[in-house]
Design an enzyme around this catalytic site. Structure first.
Site, PDB file in Angstrom:
ATOM      1  N   GLY A 178      -0.127  -5.556   0.001  1.00  0.00           N
ATOM      2  CA  GLY A 178      -1.102  -5.518  -1.087  1.00  0.00           C
ATOM      3  C   GLY A 178      -0.564  -6.097  -2.383  1.00  0.00           C
ATOM      4  CB  ALA A 238      -0.918  -0.005   1.207  1.00  0.00           C
ATOM      5  CD  GLU A 275       0.256  -6.285   5.177  1.00  0.00           C
ATOM      6  OE1 GLU A 275      -0.685  -6.712   4.505  1.00  0.00           O
ATOM      7  OE2 GLU A 275       1.445  -6.402   4.831  1.00  0.00           O
ATOM      8  CD  GLU A 335      -3.668  -8.193   1.074  1.00  0.00           C
ATOM      9  OE1 GLU A 335      -4.303  -8.609   2.047  1.00  0.00           O
ATOM     10  OE2 GLU A 335      -3.507  -6.985   0.815  1.00  0.00           O
TER      11      GLU A 335
END
Length: 169
Positions: free
Chosen positions: A111, A66, A134, A114
């Site tokens: 992310g 992110a 994170e 992901e």
């Protein structure tokens, strides 16, 4: 027209579409990248000339997660509101009904991992580093990573990554 995520096809490899993340230097995923991922996943779904999809970030990095600068000023109430959107946006790759492959080079973190987990298959280069760092900030993966990771690898290995925040090659 998209700025940071593109869809490329070539005559050399007919039928293959490449969704390319290109937001140097780290391909940080911000709200614009999320919007562009959704738009291009939808375009892939509509196009009959694309039979297979590769998700790629370039030779040095898939995505390092992110955009922390964008999230820095977001309060709890706002983050709670956008959390559901994050999961659906990063899941756009998983929603493509055509075979998808994440070509992972360099970092696929948070992310970025992901996004890769949403593909049907992941191929990692010898320089790949995967992880959910994170958790070291007291956050859980917000884009569906906890569920997808535990389904793809044994739960004890998924827990190890999620509890420690360490990277794996």
């Amino acid at each position: 027209m998209t700025e940071f995520v593109t869809l490329e096809t070539s005559d050399e490899h007919p039928g293959i579409g490449t969704i390319r993340l290109n937001r140097p230097p780290m391909n940080a995923i911000n709200s614009q990248v999320q919007d562009e991922l959704i738009a291009l996943a939808a375009e892939v779904n509509k196009r009959d000339d694309i039979k297979d999809v590769v998700v790629y970030g370039g030779p040095k990095i898939l995505a390092a997660g992110a955009d922390v600068k964008e999230m820095r000023d977001v309060g709890y109430a706002e983050m709670s509101r956008v959390a559901g959107r994050l999961q659906s946006d990063l899941g756009a790759i998983a929603a493509i009904p055509k075979p998808t492959v994440a070509a992972i080079t360099g970092y696929a973190l948070g992310g970025g991992l992901e996004v890769a987990l949403g593909a049907d298959r992941r191929i990692a280069g010898d320089n790949a580093k995967l992880g959910v760092p994170e958790v070291l900030l007291g956050l859980i993966p917000g884009g569906g990573g906890t569920q997808r990771l535990a389904r793809l690898i044994v739960p004890s290995k998924a827990k190890d990554l999620m509890f420690t925040g360490r990277f794996v090659g």
